[in-house]
Design an enzyme around this catalytic site. Structure first.
Site, PDB file in Angstrom:
ATOM      1  N   GLY A 117     -10.576 -13.124  -0.384  1.00 40.26           N
ATOM      2  CA  GLY A 117     -11.690 -12.162  -0.405  1.00 40.26           C
ATOM      3  C   GLY A 117     -12.868 -12.704  -1.200  1.00 40.26           C
ATOM      4  CG  ASN A 136     -10.963 -10.784  -5.310  1.00 37.95           C
ATOM      5  OD1 ASN A 136     -11.262 -10.067  -6.254  1.00 37.95           O
ATOM      6  ND2 ASN A 136     -11.699 -10.858  -4.207  1.00 37.95           N
ATOM      7  CB  SER A 144      -7.529  -1.089  -9.617  1.00 35.02           C
ATOM      8  OG  SER A 144      -8.445  -0.068  -9.953  1.00 35.02           O
ATOM      9  CE1 TYR A 176      -8.428  -0.248  -4.205  1.00 30.49           C
ATOM     10  CE2 TYR A 176      -8.270   1.038  -6.223  1.00 30.49           C
ATOM     11  CZ  TYR A 176      -8.692  -0.100  -5.549  1.00 30.49           C
ATOM     12  OH  TYR A 176      -9.380  -1.086  -6.231  1.00 30.49           O
TER      13      TYR A 176
HETATM   14  P1  NAD Z   1     -15.591  -6.363  -2.268  1.00 30.73           P
HETATM   15  O1  NAD Z   1     -15.480  -5.355  -1.196  1.00 30.73           O
HETATM   16  O2  NAD Z   1     -16.865  -7.097  -2.467  1.00 30.73           O
HETATM   17  O3  NAD Z   1     -14.435  -7.453  -2.149  1.00 30.73           O
HETATM   18  C1  NAD Z   1     -13.274  -7.321  -1.381  1.00 30.73           C
HETATM   19  C2  NAD Z   1     -13.171  -8.529  -0.484  1.00 30.73           C
HETATM   20  O4  NAD Z   1     -11.926  -8.483   0.214  1.00 30.73           O
HETATM   21  C3  NAD Z   1     -14.278  -8.585   0.574  1.00 30.73           C
HETATM   22  O5  NAD Z   1     -14.871  -9.871   0.589  1.00 30.73           O
HETATM   23  C4  NAD Z   1     -13.547  -8.315   1.884  1.00 30.73           C
HETATM   24  O6  NAD Z   1     -14.126  -8.960   3.000  1.00 30.73           O
HETATM   25  C5  NAD Z   1     -12.186  -8.884   1.547  1.00 30.73           C
HETATM   26  N1  NAD Z   1     -11.131  -8.399   2.450  1.00 30.73           N
HETATM   27  C6  NAD Z   1     -10.946  -7.152   2.947  1.00 30.73           C
HETATM   28  N2  NAD Z   1      -9.880  -7.143   3.773  1.00 30.73           N
HETATM   29  C7  NAD Z   1      -9.405  -8.402   3.793  1.00 30.73           C
HETATM   30  C8  NAD Z   1      -8.321  -9.040   4.455  1.00 30.73           C
HETATM   31  N3  NAD Z   1      -7.523  -8.363   5.300  1.00 30.73           N
HETATM   32  N4  NAD Z   1      -8.108 -10.362   4.241  1.00 30.73           N
HETATM   33  C9  NAD Z   1      -8.909 -11.052   3.417  1.00 30.73           C
HETATM   34  N5  NAD Z   1      -9.970 -10.530   2.773  1.00 30.73           N
HETATM   35  C10 NAD Z   1     -10.198  -9.214   2.965  1.00 30.73           C
HETATM   36  O7  NAD Z   1     -15.206  -5.558  -3.610  1.00 30.73           O
HETATM   37  P2  NAD Z   1     -14.729  -6.036  -5.041  1.00 30.73           P
HETATM   38  O8  NAD Z   1     -14.983  -4.885  -5.922  1.00 30.73           O
HETATM   39  O9  NAD Z   1     -15.256  -7.353  -5.413  1.00 30.73           O
HETATM   40  O10 NAD Z   1     -13.134  -6.118  -4.858  1.00 30.73           O
HETATM   41  C11 NAD Z   1     -12.358  -7.220  -5.266  1.00 30.73           C
HETATM   42  C12 NAD Z   1     -11.012  -6.730  -5.779  1.00 30.73           C
HETATM   43  O11 NAD Z   1     -11.204  -6.007  -6.994  1.00 30.73           O
HETATM   44  C13 NAD Z   1     -10.279  -5.783  -4.836  1.00 30.73           C
HETATM   45  O12 NAD Z   1      -8.899  -6.082  -4.830  1.00 30.73           O
HETATM   46  C14 NAD Z   1     -10.516  -4.422  -5.472  1.00 30.73           C
HETATM   47  O13 NAD Z   1      -9.514  -3.492  -5.135  1.00 30.73           O
HETATM   48  C15 NAD Z   1     -10.502  -4.788  -6.923  1.00 30.73           C
HETATM   49  N6  NAD Z   1     -11.132  -3.805  -7.823  1.00 30.73           N
HETATM   50  C16 NAD Z   1     -12.473  -3.519  -7.734  1.00 30.73           C
HETATM   51  C17 NAD Z   1     -13.036  -2.637  -8.647  1.00 30.73           C
HETATM   52  C18 NAD Z   1     -14.516  -2.321  -8.670  1.00 30.73           C
HETATM   53  O14 NAD Z   1     -14.918  -1.447  -9.454  1.00 30.73           O
HETATM   54  N7  NAD Z   1     -15.338  -2.993  -7.901  1.00 30.73           N
HETATM   55  C19 NAD Z   1     -12.239  -2.037  -9.618  1.00 30.73           C
HETATM   56  C20 NAD Z   1     -10.902  -2.328  -9.667  1.00 30.73           C
HETATM   57  C21 NAD Z   1     -10.356  -3.232  -8.768  1.00 30.73           C
END
Ligand code: NAD
Length: 253
Positions: free
Chosen positions: A13, A90, A142, A158
């Protein structure tokens, strides 16, 4: 400290949000990075940015919910870089839905990407890392993961996936310690990425959220990447099976 010169990493990701900054941060420490994502076109600019800064990276398509896609991307990484040292699990999705309305398909999709996907990437990575008796697997969970973390309305699927990551990580840490592979979790709080932007949190709800965070702001993706770099480094050699929250103090309040 935290030099990762000539290590080989795969980040899932990695075309947006925190995955992008994890890839850039590892590359800035000298790591060669496989920048992977379900949408390859989003990974190309990340690879170009790494190369512009003098680093080495490749772009690969990887849908974490599809085991054949996982195997193909790992095979190509080994083919091009020769081995694998670091995996940043990620990739993830968050599609809010009240529990009473969740369909089987929606439940399965979130679990397939967020939990099953992390397991099969970790399993494939461990099979490579054990050959060199050195590995770092960093699973992104998370703050919304229950127990020490928190529950989250409209996130039953989630939080189930993110809580599962913590239990899975503790087990993998025990099983793979004899092979020199450390497995840890990072639990980000609210971080400014496309995922949070897409949630379109109303102004009042955002103010209420920030009021509960001692640092009174949401985090920057780079602030989570700093923890990724540390856990990937040699200096994190005595840390495994642990969960680190990067949350501006949210859980402490
Ligand atoms: P984001 O949406 O920018 O990143 C998620 C990425 O995962 C994207 O690039 C998307 O294309 C990719 N993705 C989705 N489905 C996929 C698949 N089947 N195979 C491969 N890639 C796939 O958002 P982010 O916030 O950067 O999220 C990154 C991680 O952090 C995630 O696991 C999310 O759950 C976690 N997270 C985010 C937050 C927040 O506040 N942003 C908080 C806690 C946890």
């Amino acid at each position: 400290m935290f030099e990762l010169k000539d290590k080989i990493a795969l980040v899932t990701g990695a075309g947006s949000g925190m995955g992008r900054t994890h890839a850039l941060a590892l590359a800035s420490q000298g790591t060669k990075v496989a920048v992977t994502g379900i949408d390859e076109s989003k990974c190309i600019p990340v690879v170009e940015e790494i190369k512009t800064k003098g680093g080495e990276a490749i772009c690969l398509k990887l849908d974490v919910s599809d085991k054949a896609s996982v195997d193909a991307a790992f095979d190509e990484t080994i083919k091009q870089f020769g081995r694998l040292d670091i995996l940043v699990n990620n990739a993830g999705i968050y599609v809010p839905k009240p529990a009473l309305e969740l369909t089987e398909e929606e439940w399965d999709r979130t679990i397939d990407i967020n939990l099953k996907g992390q397991f099969f990437c970790a399993q494939r990575a461990a099979k490579e890392m054990m050959k060199n008796k050195w590995g770092r697997i960093i699973n992104i969970s998370s703050i919304a993961s229950g127990q020490i973390g928190i529950g989250m309305a409209e996130g039953a699927h989630y939080t189930a996936s993110k809580g599962g990551i913590i239990g899975m990580t503790e087990t993998l840490a025990i099983e793979w310690a004899p092979f020199g592979i450390n497995v840890n979790v990072i639990g980000p709080g609210a971080i400014d990425t496309p995922m949070v932007q897409a949630a379109q949190i109303p102004k009042e709800a955002m103010s209420a959220l920030l009021a509960g965070i001692p640092l009174k702001r949401i985090g920057r993706p780079e602030e989570v990447s700093a923890m990724v770099v540390f856990l990937a480094s040699e200096e994190a050699s005595y840390i495994t099976g642990a969960t680190f929250y990067v949350d501006g103090g949210w859980l402490a309040s």
